[in-house]
Design a protein around this motif. Structure first.
Motif, mmCIF file in Angstrom:
data_model
loop_
_atom_site.group_PDB
_atom_site.id
_atom_site.type_symbol
_atom_site.label_atom_id
_atom_site.label_comp_id
_atom_site.label_asym_id
_atom_site.label_seq_id
_atom_site.Cartn_x
_atom_site.Cartn_y
_atom_site.Cartn_z
ATOM 1 N N GLU A 1 0.853 -1.196 0.000
ATOM 2 C CA GLU A 1 0.000 0.000 0.000
ATOM 3 C C GLU A 1 0.882 1.237 0.000
ATOM 4 N N SER B 1 -5.047 5.857 -0.672
ATOM 5 C CA SER B 1 -4.235 4.636 -0.656
ATOM 6 C C SER B 1 -4.297 3.940 -2.003
ATOM 7 N N PHE C 1 -3.283 0.304 -3.715
ATOM 8 C CA PHE C 1 -2.961 -1.078 -3.335
ATOM 9 C C PHE C 1 -2.519 -1.854 -4.572
#
Length: 643
Positions: free
Chosen positions: A459, A563, A565
């Motif tokens: 992340e 974020s 990922f």
């Protein structure tokens, strides 16, 4: 009778070999020909001689090991060796937080040292104090800004110099002392009422200290206590008989109070100080325990080699580790290796301790300290590393008959072992986490587990430049999972805001199309609705680089970053350059654990403890069940979240 005597073999340290050597030596003497050594009282003497020899050999071996820095095991031995190299092992370090204070009424003229702030972490209370005085500003809001407070209790000890001997020492028997907070004043005598005291400073460079320098020295003693030493009139001023030495320091709980203030809000402030308003500017960080034996062994020789000068990168690292604490490790490199190059600079990157940050005050102190020790043409700059947060989805089959743990406790144990493994393998820079080794650790260390499969991911968190069209590039430093072109999406994101071509702001998520292109979409009725006319960005699966084209982005919540990922291939995570691997255990979504119970007939036992065999017991066994016990749900179209 011959006088020739055979020599005693001394090439063994094993007890039984020593005994055999002594026995063979005696057998070779004419006085003991045909003597029954095992059936006589001499056997006891052989045992005693062998035991003493064996004991002495082990003792001498251990003693010899303690004589050298590389092989010493006892802390007292390492401290002694480090002392000869001019290295002082670090004490506990108090966490430091930065706060703003707004007075409810009556703004004072001065904010003195030692004001107590209280806070709680869980059910445990902690006290923070300011170790420097500040001047409040009337009419300004807040009245005090950027006040540094440290966890601990201020302690004061007074000593009286018994004579005028050179290099006097006074011991402070307090394992919780933070030696970096020591302050010393000296008055002429107990009867001196002038109110004038000399302030003494820590001596760090013997070359610049003369006989009139008001310098003191700190060293760790054999029992772990610290001593305050004074000069001999040549290196540092000498104390005179009757001088009163007042030592003030902070007694701290170390790393316990790291992260205090992280939950601070206007409605629920973290710190309280009388009836005034305290707002957290930066949460408590930098707290650390006493320097470990391994760290002393590593840092002491480097500190000696640096000779208190900053020329090579090793010199910089040694100076930082010798004089500062509150971080895990330091990486130093020349500015010419930066991207883009910054000639004339030395870049210092500090990796924080687990679940904490490096305080701005510490970075500023290191920067100032290095500036006074490097050449005038070099500018040191202290930066934060780029964190890549480790995440994983773990699927496991376990046998209920081979473990006493119920599923929730089994999940907790798996997470605990995994977190410890990640922590052990991400110390410092240029680290590596092998998930095949982790699987082996879990299978060997957690009873009942039969098979394990782990899908690692990373992340990257960032705050965009609000409402400004900007290009963004994220380096994950690991290859991204890509089985073939058109493969299922392996990149996702948290929710963020995007301004479309019509200037309308929309809440969106992103993923990849399996061909190297990034797409954004909205969730409509639980389904993905893509913006087909938007070329949002691209991904290089091989290098792990993800880039956004120039768009205006913003966060949904101003305090929570966006974020990104990515699923990682190869079953291994690595960190390189200024990138570090961290596991955010405070994030409830960072780990997903799916457990499946192995209820096959031949793997279960009946009430009598007998193992089911064959197919005769199939009717008594319920169908195989699968239980998913997670700290969060996995990503799905309805959430748009991460892995």
């Amino acid at each position: 009778m011959t006088t020739e005597r055979k020599e005693l073999s001394v090439n063994q340290l094993d007890y039984f070999e020593i005994r055999e050597n002594i026995k063979n030596f005696l057998k070779s003497q004419e006085q003991f020909l045909d003597y029954d050594f095992e059936g006589s009282g001499l056997s006891v003497l052989l045992d005693v001689l062998s035991y003493v020899t064996h004991y002495q050999g082990i003792y001498n071996n251990l003693t010899a090991n303690e004589l050298f820095l590389d092989t010493a095991i006892k802390r007292s031995s390492l401290v002694s060796h480090a002392k000869s190299l001019g290295y002082v092992p670090r004490s506990r370090t108090s966490p430091v937080a930065t706060v703003d204070i707004t007075y409810a009424s009556g703004v004072p003229n001065v904010f003195p040292v030692g004001q107590v702030f209280t806070t709680k972490i869980g059910n445990k209370s902690y006290s923070f104090v300011n170790t420097e005085a500040y001047t409040p500003v009337f009419g300004q809001s807040p009245n005090l800004q950027d006040v540094e407070i440290r966890e601990g209790v201020l302690k004061t000890i007074t000593f009286v110099a018994p004579n005028s001997a050179s290099y006097q020492k006074f011991r402070i028997k307090d394992d919780a002392i933070d030696t970096k907070t020591i302050k010393i004043t000296v008055t002429q005598s107990p009867s001196d009422n002038s109110g004038i005291s000399d302030v003494w400073s820590l001596g760090t460079n013997a070359v610049t200290i003369d006989g009139d320098s008001l310098a003191y020295f700190v060293e760790e003693d054999y029992d772990g206590a610290y001593s305050i030493g004074f000069g001999d009139g040549v290196i540092g001023k000498k104390l005179e008989a009757g001088n009163v030495v007042t030592v003030t320091y902070l007694q701290t709980k170390g790393a316990e109070a790291n992260d205090a203030g992280s939950t601070d809000t206007e409605e629920t402030p973290s710190f309280s100080y009388a009836n005034n308003t305290v707002a957290v500017k930066s949460q408590a960080a930098g707290g650390a325990e006493k320097e470990s034996i391994a760290s002393i062994r590593f840092n002491a020789p480097k500190s000696y080699a640096a000779q208190n000068r900053a020329v090579t990168t090793s010199d910089y690292e040694a100076l930082i580790n010798n004089n500062f604490s509150g971080f895990q490790s330091a990486l130093v490199y020349g500015g010419e290796f930066a991207t883009p190059p910054e000639f004339g600079k030395v870049i210092v990157v500090l990796k924080p301790n687990t679940a904490t940050l490096v305080p701005s005050s510490l970075k500023n102190s290191i920067q100032s300290f290095l500036r006074s020790r490097c050449s005038v043409s070099i500018t040191p700059e202290v930066k934060d590393p780029t964190p890549l947060y480790v995440r994983y989805a773990l699927s496991a089959v376990y046998n209920p008959s081979k473990t006493v743990l119920r599923e929730p406790y089994l999940v907790s144990t798996i997470k605990s072992v995994t977190s410890q493994f990640i922590q052990d393998n991400t110390i410092g820079f240029n680290s590596s986490v092998s998930f095949s080794k982790l699987e082996k650790r879990l299978l060997e260390g957690v009873s009942g587990l039969e098979t394990i499969e782990i899908e690692p991911s990373l992340e990257y968190r960032f705050f965009p430049i609000q409402d400004t069209s900007t290009n963004y590039e994220f380096k994950f430093k690991n290859p991204i999972l890509h089985e073939f072109d058109g493969y299922t999406p392996v990149i996702s994101s948290s929710e963020f805001r995007f301004v479309d071509a019509d200037g309308i702001e929309k809440n969106v998520y992103l993923d990849d199309d399996g061909f190297g292109k990034l797409r954004i979409y909205q969730l409509v009725g639980g389904s993905k609705e893509y913006f087909t006319n938007v070329d949002f960005g691209k991904v290089n699966y091989k290098t792990g680089d993800v880039s956004f084209n120039s768009f205006a982005l913003s966060t949904v919540n101003t305090t929570i970053p966006i974020s990104i990922f990515v699923k990682v291939s190869g079953g291994r995570l690595i960190s390189s350059e200024t990138f570090i691997l961290l596991e955010d255990t405070r994030d409830p979504t960072n780990a997903v654990v799916n457990l499946t119970s192995d209820n096959r007939p031949d793997s279960r036992t009946n009430a009598a403890g007998e193992i089911y065999l064959g197919t005769s017991s199939l009717s008594s066994v319920s169908p195989t069940t699968s239980t998913s016990t997670t700290s969060s749900s996995t990503s799905s179209p309805s959430t748009g979240g991460g892995y």
